[in-house]
Design an enzyme around this catalytic site. Sequence first.
Site, mmCIF file in Angstrom:
data_model
loop_
_atom_site.group_PDB
_atom_site.id
_atom_site.type_symbol
_atom_site.label_atom_id
_atom_site.label_comp_id
_atom_site.label_asym_id
_atom_site.label_seq_id
_atom_site.Cartn_x
_atom_site.Cartn_y
_atom_site.Cartn_z
ATOM 1 N N GLU A 127 3.735 12.246 -0.480
ATOM 2 C CA GLU A 127 3.241 10.997 -1.041
ATOM 3 C C GLU A 127 1.774 10.742 -0.698
ATOM 4 O O GLU A 127 1.016 10.233 -1.517
ATOM 5 C CB GLU A 127 4.114 9.826 -0.573
ATOM 6 C CG GLU A 127 5.499 9.805 -1.170
ATOM 7 C CD GLU A 127 6.446 10.831 -0.560
ATOM 8 O OE1 GLU A 127 7.457 11.176 -1.203
ATOM 9 O OE2 GLU A 127 6.161 11.280 0.577
ATOM 10 N N HIS A 183 16.296 4.347 -0.341
ATOM 11 C CA HIS A 183 16.175 4.385 -1.794
ATOM 12 C C HIS A 183 16.343 2.997 -2.419
ATOM 13 O O HIS A 183 16.565 2.894 -3.625
ATOM 14 C CB HIS A 183 17.238 5.312 -2.403
ATOM 15 C CG HIS A 183 17.128 6.734 -1.960
ATOM 16 N ND1 HIS A 183 17.615 7.167 -0.760
ATOM 17 C CD2 HIS A 183 16.578 7.817 -2.574
ATOM 18 C CE1 HIS A 183 17.383 8.469 -0.638
ATOM 19 N NE2 HIS A 183 16.752 8.883 -1.719
#
Length: 353
Positions: free
Chosen positions: A76, A145
């Site tokens: 990321e 998540h």
Amino acid sequence: MLTQTKDSKVESSAGATKPMTMIQALRSAMDVMMERDDNVVVFGQDVGYFGGVFRVTEGLQAKYGKSRCFDAPINEGGIVGAAIGMAAYGLRPVAEIQFADYFYPASDQIVSEAARLRFRSAGDFTCPMVVRMPCGGGIYGGQTHSQSPEALFTHVCGLRTVMPSNPYDAKGLLISAIENDDPVIFLEPKRLYNGPFDGHHDRPVVPWSKHASGNVPEGYYTVPLDSASVFRPGNQVTVITYGTMVWVSECAAREAGIDAEIIDLRSIWPMDLDTVVNSVKKTGRCVVVHEATRTSGFGAELAALVQEHCFYHLEAPVERVAGWDTPYPHAQEWHYFPGPDRVAAALKRTVEA
């Protein structure tokens, strides 16, 4: 066609419309902008051949090629860092972080580089990039998540933070975000990806409300990045919310028989304070609803702003309805969410106070 939404803020739209889910609307926004501007590139984990874990970017690589829509490693910090470099160079990258929970390794790039590039360079460089992130729960994804980290981004000067609640807004806001010359954090509620719902996880879907029509223009149009919408007019109490909680709040007001005015912020920060203040001054009561944890959630900022600007109009304390102050519960996520029952109880307490 031009639709006046506020005195100084205008929505522009054109072309034929067709029913779209939020996934289809977001894909359409990227498709429109990639066709209009060769500088728009889309990349992230699995967004190319696979079309993204939620299929939002499906077909874009086949249409525009691997140099315009491509996959990135599971890194990321690298994804956002590359996007910053592209933006400074003159491209308009749309980077996807597969889940909002994964942004933490990129936080230094977002906070220290992207948000400050214009200021640190005295305006010599801008950072016209969008970071798309699916957020919130609804898929039993557990702690890594399912989070709603929007409050962390609103604390950072130089960032815009956006969260749509319906397909029409999603497409128009994403186009505006891509065209914006500063970085935009674009949060996409997973529970709304595939269509409307009535606030309960076990209820059938209901038609989109008048404002949040599922009929989306196929071509180019924009929704202002600094304009809230009155999702549901009302006179008894103002509900300030965004994303999935717009629909939960609408369900709660409907089932409780309360004439609530629901304000969908759309752009969380910078926010449209005028629309919020005008509504609270009219109703005299306010309930703030969000999915993220309660402590230090963005609802605290909203409650403070309402108190500062509407104190002499308030007939009751401002209430907050939010997620628990606990790690995200995997098996109990539908109890963690503010559901219609919790929101309705808050509405009743506020109206009866």
